[in-house]
Design an enzyme around this catalytic site. Structure first.
Site, PDB file in Angstrom:
ATOM      1  CB  THR A 255      14.361 -31.375  62.916  1.00  0.00           C
ATOM      2  OG1 THR A 255      13.026 -32.556  62.782  1.00  0.00           O
ATOM      3  CG2 THR A 255      15.394 -31.775  62.737  1.00  0.00           C
TER       4      THR A 255
ATOM      5  CB  ALA B 194       4.121 -30.335  58.397  1.00  0.00           C
TER       6      ALA B 194
ATOM      7  CD  GLU C 158       3.003 -37.607  60.082  1.00  0.00           C
ATOM      8  OE1 GLU C 158       3.403 -37.842  61.549  1.00  0.00           O
ATOM      9  OE2 GLU C 158       2.890 -36.996  59.501  1.00  0.00           O
ATOM     10  CG  ASP C 159       6.577 -37.401  64.899  1.00  0.00           C
ATOM     11  OD1 ASP C 159       6.349 -37.366  63.268  1.00  0.00           O
ATOM     12  OD2 ASP C 159       6.838 -37.211  65.393  1.00  0.00           O
TER      13      ASP C 159
END
Ligand code: B16
Ligand code: MG
Length: 216
Positions: A18, A117, A171-172
């Protein structure tokens, strides 16, 4: 070393890409404010909260706004455009190998959660057909402190009823990796190993991954 009993997935950049929609919407806002916002500038926004993202964008454009109401309005404008983009998403946009890996975890009794988040998490999960797929979803509407604070991952572990040391985060973003470490969890970076240096391991894709990946 405790065995991994739960995996917590960041959403944006790990399950789906996204980031490109966030970029389109932030760039549109920058254009409206009269400056250019490049893809490179956009790197700084990954994993960062909406209001912090706005602060960074305004600093790129050398614009100073002190009026909190005005800032809220700009963030809302960006979000409305973003929601317009993500409302057209389909399950085709789940990143390669993700669905297979999630199924593998489920089949082996490993719990799965989302730790994001984004306040738009449920819309995205609905669009890609994974709304009821996860055991627990902790998103931007349920936390008060943004990554790199560990709150989002600690809440996920608590709701899963699994101790943090038996959880592994995917995680990225650098901020997300720091958050996972501060939560006392294992963390696997998804992306560039030169950027995600603090992760315990880094993968480029979920394609072809097996349970060895979470064997620490
Ligand atoms: P929203 P993640 C984060 O999602 C994005 O990486 C970040 O670019 C975005 O600003 C943040 O969510 C807030 O998103 O404006 O939709 O509430 O990577 O933590 O899944
Ligand atoms: Mg992310």
């Amino acid at each position: 070393m405790a065995k991994v009993k739960a995996c917590i997935f960041d959403l944006d950049g790990v399950i789906v890409d996204t980031a490109k929609y966030h970029y389109l919407a932030w760039r549109r806002l920058a254009h409206e404010l009269g400056f250019e916002f490049t893809e490179k500038d956009n790197e700084q926004l990954k994993g960062v909260s909406r209001m912090r993202s706005l602060e960074i964008l305004l600093s790129v454009g050398n614009i100073k706004i002190d009026d909190e109401k005005k800032k809220e309005e700009l963030a809302e404008k960006k979000n409305n455009w973003y929601v317009e983009y993500i409302s057209k998403m389909t399950e085709e946009e789940i990143l390669p190998g993700v669905r297979e890996f999630l199924n593998l975890l489920k089949d082996n009794g490993i719990k799965i959660a989302i730790g994001s988040a984004s306040k738009n998490t449920l819309t995205i999960l609905e669009r890609i057909g994974l709304k009821d797929f996860f055991d627990v979803v902790i998103d931007g509407t349920k936390i008060s402190k943004a990554k790199p604070d560990p709150e989002v991952f600690l809440k996920a572990a608590q709701e899963l009823n699994i101790p943090p040391e038996e959880c592994c985060v995917f995680e990225d973003a650098i901020a997300g990796i720091e958050a996972a470490k501060r939560a006392g969890m294992k963390v696997i970076g998804v992306g560039d190993p030169n950027i995600l240096k603090e992760a315990d391991k880094v993968i480029q894709t979920f394609e072809g991954q097996n349970l060895e990946l979470i064997d620490f």
